[in-house]
Design an enzyme around this catalytic site. Structure first.
Site, PDB file in Angstrom:
ATOM      1  N   SER A 196       0.901  -1.162   0.016  1.00  0.00           N
ATOM      2  CA  SER A 196       0.035   0.076   0.027  1.00  0.00           C
ATOM      3  C   SER A 196       0.998   1.273   0.001  1.00  0.00           C
ATOM      4  O   SER A 196       2.120   1.134   0.156  1.00  0.00           O
ATOM      5  CB  SER A 196      -0.939   0.013   1.249  1.00  0.00           C
ATOM      6  OG  SER A 196      -0.049   0.509   2.281  1.00  0.00           O
ATOM      7  N   ASP A 197       0.186   2.404  -0.274  1.00  0.00           N
ATOM      8  CA  ASP A 197       0.968   3.682   0.038  1.00  0.00           C
ATOM      9  C   ASP A 197       0.719   3.918   1.533  1.00  0.00           C
ATOM     10  O   ASP A 197       0.112   3.423   2.190  1.00  0.00           O
ATOM     11  CB  ASP A 197       0.304   4.846  -1.039  1.00  0.00           C
ATOM     12  CG  ASP A 197       1.474   5.817  -1.310  1.00  0.00           C
ATOM     13  OD1 ASP A 197       2.525   6.065  -0.417  1.00  0.00           O
ATOM     14  OD2 ASP A 197       1.469   6.530  -2.083  1.00  0.00           O
TER      15      ASP A 197
END
Length: 754
Positions: A268-269
C-alpha cells in the site's frame, strides 16, 4: 548468425534458463522450510511495514511483529534496528525502504528533468548512483521509480515521473529499474494505477478511465518496469472507476497478477488502508483490512492495520490462512531473491567511508545531468551562449537558495554540499574573465507581500550596469511534488514585475526557470532574450547548467511533456485523439478556444541547440511490411552550426485509416546523434510494426493493415513524412501486446560525446 553459433547461443540460453529455474526452486524450498517454523504473529509481521517514529518500539522488531521497516535513512539509525533484529528468533531479513526519488546524498535533477535528456544511459547511471549511496546507509528497497503517465502539469507529482508519452516513459521506466537494481536496491513501480490522471490535476483525486486507454497508455510503463526487474508494486491512493485502488481487486488481482503475471509483492501507499474510510468504504478498520488484503495488497505501509486486525479477520473466517500464506511467500521471495540475509549488518563508520568513495562519481554524473537537462526554450537573437561578457548580473533569491535547489525530496543531501546557480555561474564567469554582481531583489519573489517595488527598482538599476542580466525565477521546493497541485501555472506577480523591470533596462535578459513542471511564460517571453529551464538543479547540476550558458556544451534537452500557453488549456498532450471539426482560424465552429491559440507554447520533444541542425525527410528500408516485421526509419542529420551538438531524432507514426480514432502522432522511436560542426550523419531508428496497434474493449491488441504515415524530425510537430503500407495485421489476446520501448539500449548510445 552461423548454425554453429546459433546452437551455442541456444545452449547457453537453455543453461541460463535451467540455472534460473533451479535458483527459483531453491528459494521456494527455503520459503517452505521457513514457513513451517513461523507462528501467526511471525507471518503477520512479514506483511507489516513500520516507519521510523519519535517513539519507535524496537522490541517489535525483535519479536517479529515488525517484519519490515522504512525511513531509517542514516546508517546510525538503521544500526539500532539491526541491533534489535539480531535478537529475533527466526532472523528473517528486513525489507528496509526509503524514498530514493532522484538521489540520496547526491541529488540529481528530478525525474521529469532527467526525462528531458532522453538519455537512457544517463538515467540508468543516476539511478544506480542513488542506489549505491542508499545501500551504503543500510537501505535495501526504494519506492521508485514513479512510472505514472501525466498530461496535466497542475499535478505536483509530475516532477517525479517521465512526462506524457508512453514510449519515452516505458523506456525510462526500464532504464531506471535497471539502474536501481544494479546499485543493489529492490525497485518499486508506482502508483498502480492511473494516479497521474486525477481530476483537475489534484493530488489523490478520483479517476474514470476506459479499458483501452488504460492498456494503451497507462499500463505499458508498469509492464516495462516489471520486465526490467521491479519486484514490488505500490498501489495508488486514488479511486479508479469508483473503487479505491488500495481495495481494487480488479486492478491488483485480475490485471496485475493474473493478466500481467506479476509475481512480486504489492505494498500500500503511506497510510492508505486507514484512509479508505475517507473514501466511504467503511468506518471499521477490520472491514478495511479485509477489503484491502483480499483485494491483493500484501504489505501494509504505516497504517498498522494488518498487525492489529488480521488475527481477528482470520479467526472470523473473513481472510483465509491461505491468502495470508500467499502474501507472506511473496514478501519472503522478494527478500531471498535480493539476498537480503547477506546484508543484515552495517558498520556506520564503514558506511561513511563508502559514501566518501561514491561522492566523486556522483558529482560527475550530476554535472553531466545538469548539462543534458538544461532545456533551452527561447533564444531568438542567439543571446546564448554568453560570449564577450565582462560584467554579469545574477538576480533573484532562487539563484542562491540551496534548499530550493534540492527540490521537494532532499533525501539525505546536505545544504552545505549544494553548488548554487549563483556560485556555479560566478565560477564559470571568472574563467571567461567576467565579474558577477549578485542581487537577491525580492528573494524568491513568490508572494504578493514580497512585491517591494522599491527593492525591485533598486535591483533593476544595479543590474542595468552589467552587460547581461541572468534572472532566476520559478518554483520553490514547496511548490512542487506531492500535495503541491497548482490551479495556476503562471509565474508569480512579483517575479513577473522583476523580469519586466530588468527588461526595461534595455540590457539583454536571460531567464532561468527553476522548478518541477512547465510554468507559463506568456507575460515575459517577448520581453527577454532567452529562456532556459534548469529544473531543481540538485547538488551539482548548476555546474552543468553554467557550462551550457557559456557554451562549453550545446543544450540538448527536449521537452518530455507539452508546455501550455495557459493553465486553461490543460490537460494537454500531443497524442490526443483528432476531432471531426479540427481547429481552423477561419472557421468559428471548430475545435479551439476563442481567447487563445489552440497550439501549445512549446510542443512535446521541443528544445533548442546552439546553431542549426536539420533532419532530412525520412525514408524506409522497406515500403511494405507485415505485422511481425521491423522497419528502419532512416534520416540524415546535418549540423550547419559552429558548435558540436547532440540532436534527438524523433519518429512519430499515425495510423491514417483505422477502425477506431487514432492519435494524429505517437512517438514510436528516437535516436540521439552527436555531430561535429558541419557534420552530416545518417541515423536509423527501428520501429516494430507490432508496436503500431491498439487495444479494443475486450482487451485484445490489434494491428490493422493499411497506411501508416511516418514522421521524422526534432519534435512532435515534425512535418516531413513518408508512408508505410502494412500488408497484414494481427490480433493477439489480452496482455500479449509488445512493450512499446524499442531497442532501449540502442536509444541510450549517442556515440562520441561532443
Amino acid at each position: 548468425m552461423s548454425p554453429r553459433w546459433s546452437a551455442v547461443s541456444l545452449a547457453a540460453a537453455l543453461v541460463a534458463g535451467f540455472a534460473s529455474q533451479a535458483h527459483a526452486d531453491a528459494i521456494d524450498r527455503r520459503i517452505d522450510a521457513l514457513m513451517r517454523k513461523m507462528t501467526l504473529e511471525d507471518k503477520i509481521g512479514q506483511v507489516t511495514l513500520a516507519s521510523i517514529a519519535e517513539v519507535f518500539d524496537y522490541d517489535k522488531v525483535t519479536s517479529g511483529a515488525y517484519g519490515n521497516v522504512m525511513n531509517f535513512g542514516t546508517a546510525p539509525e538503521f544500526a539500532k534496528v539491526l541491533a534489535a533484529w539480531r535478537k529475533s528468533r527466526l532472523k528473517i531479513p528486513l525489507l528496509h525502504g526509503t524514498d530514493i526519488i532522484y538521489g540520496n546524498r547526491t541529488l540529481f535533477v528530478p525525474p521529469l528533468g532527467q526525462a528531458a535528456s532522453f538519455d537512457l544511459a544517463l538515467n540508468r547511471a543516476a539511478s544506480e548512483q542513488a542506489a549505491l549511496e542508499s545501500v551504503a546507509a543500510g537501505t535495501n528497497w526504494t519506492y521508485a521509480p514513479m512510472v505514472d503517465l501525466n498530461r496535466d502539469p497542475r499535478w505536483g507529482r509530475v516532477v517525479e515521473g517521465a512526462g506524457e508519452d508512453v514510449h519515452l516513459a516505458s523506456c525510462l521506466a526500464g532504464a531506471r529499474v535497471e539502474g536501481l537494481r544494479a546499485g543493489g536496491l529492490v525497485a518499486t513501480a508506482k502508483h498502480f494505477v492511473a494516479y497521474g490522471f486525477g481530476e483537475g490535476g489534484r493530488d489523490y483525486d478520483a479517476v474514470e478511465m476506459g479499458e483501452p486507454f488504460l492498456r494503451d497508455r497507462v499500463l505499458p510503463p508498469f509492464r516495462a518496469a516489471i520486465a526490467a526487474g521491479a519486484q514490488t508494486v505500490m498501489s495508488s491512493f486514488n479511486a479508479f472507476n469508483g473503487v479505491p485502488a488500495t481495495a481494487n481487486r480488479h486492478l491488483l488481482d485480475d490485471i496485475l497478477r493474473r493478466d500481467m503475471k506479476f509475481r512480486g509483492l504489492v505494498t500500500s501507499d503511506w497510510g492508505a488502508i486507514d484512509q479508505l474510510k475517507n473514501h466511504g468504504l467503511s468506518p471499521d478498520p477490520l472491514d478495511l483490512t479485509v477489503a484491502t488484503f483480499n483485494a491483493g495488497v500484501d504489505l501494509d505501509m504505516a497504517s498498522d492495520f494488518f498487525r492489529k486486525y488480521l488475527p481477528t479477520a482470520i479467526a472470523q473466517g473473513k481472510v483465509s490462512k491461505a491468502r495470508l500464506d500467499e502474501a507472506v511467500r511473496r514478501v519472503l521471495r522478494v527478500k531471498f531473491e535480493a539476498d537480503l540475509e547477506k546484508r543484515m549488518h552495517l558498520d556506520p563508520e564503514a558506511a561513511k567511508a563508502a559514501q566518501a568513495k561514491l561522492d566523486r562519481r556522483g558529482r560527475e554524473i550530476a554535472i553531466e545531468m545538469g548539462r543534458r537537462t538544461t532545456l533551452l526554450l527561447h533564444n531568438p537573437k542567439d543571446r546564448l551562449p554568453l560570449a564577450g561578457v565582462k560584467r554579469l548580473a545574477v538576480v533573484g533569491g532562487l539563484a542562491d537558495s540551496p534548499r530550493d535547489h534540492m527540490g521537494p525530496h532532499p533525501a539525505l543531501s546536505q545544504m552545505g554540499d549544494i553548488v548554487t546557480l549563483r556560485a556555479a555561474i560566478t565560477e564559470r564567469a571568472a574563467k571567461a574573465g567576467a565579474s558577477v554582481d549578485y542581487l537577491a531583489a525580492c528573494g524568491a519573489c513568490r508572494f504578493p507581500a514580497e512585491t517591494d517595488e522599491a527593492t525591485i527598482a533598486d535591483a533593476a538599476k544595479a543590474a542595468g550596469e552589467a552587460d547581461v542580466i541572468v534572472v532566476v525565477v520559478g518554483e520553490t521546493y514547496e511548490e512542487s511534488g506531492e500535495a503541491a497541485a497548482r490551479a495556476d501555472l503562471a509565474l508569480s506577480a512579483p517575479q513577473v514585475k522583476l523580469v519586466e523591470a530588468l527588461a526595461a533596462t534595455g540590457k539583454p535578459v536571460v531567464v532561468l526557470l527553476t522548478g518541477g513542471r512547465p510554468m507559463l511564460v506568456e507575460t515575459i517571453i517577448d520581453k527577454v532574450d532567452a529562456i532556459a529551464m534548469v529544473w531543481f538543479p540538485g547538488t551539482y547540476g548548476a555546474i552543468g547548467a553554467a557550462e551550457v550558458l557559456f557554451g562549453d556544451v550545446s543544450p540538448s534537452a527536449r521537452l518530455p511533456l507539452t508546455w501550455p500557453r495557459s493553465t486553461g488549456q490543460l490537460p494537454l498532450s500531443y497524442d490526443r485523439l483528432p476531432t471531426g471539426r479540427p481547429a481552423s482560424a477561419d472557421d468559428k465552429w471548430t475545435n479551439k478556444y476563442i481567447d487563445i491559440a489552440w497550439t501549445p507554447r512549446f510542443p512535446f520533444g521541443y528544445g533548442l541547440s546552439y546553431g542549426t541542425t536539420t533532419v532530412s525527410a525520412p525514408r524506409l528500408d522497406k515500403a511494405t511490411a507485415k505485422a511481425e516485421d521491423t522497419v528502419k526509419v532512416v534520416v540524415s542529420v546535418t549540423n550547419s552550426g559552429r558548435m558540436a551538438v547532440r540532436e534527438t531524432v524523433q519518429v512519430y507514426v499515425n495510423d491514417v485509416i483505422a477502425s477506431r480514432s487514432r492519435p494524429s502522432r505517437e512517438l514510436k522511436g528516437y535516436a540521439q546523434v552527436d555531430l561535429a560542426p558541419g557534420e552530416t550523419r545518417e541515423v536509423a531508428v527501428p520501429i516494430r510494426i507490432a508496436s503500431l496497434g491498439f487495444h479494443v474493449e475486450d482487451g485484445s491488441y490489434v494491428v490493422e493493415p493499411g497506411t501508416f504515415r511516418v514522421f521524422a524530425g526534432k519534435d512532435a510537430t515534425a512535418e516531413a513524412f513518408t508512408d508505410l503500407e502494412v500488408t497484414s495485421g494481427s490480433k493477439v489476446p489480452p496482455w500479449a501486446a509488445p512493450i512499446p520501448c524499442v531497442d532501449r539500449d540502442e536509444a541510450a548510445k549517442p556515440g562520441k560525446r561532443p
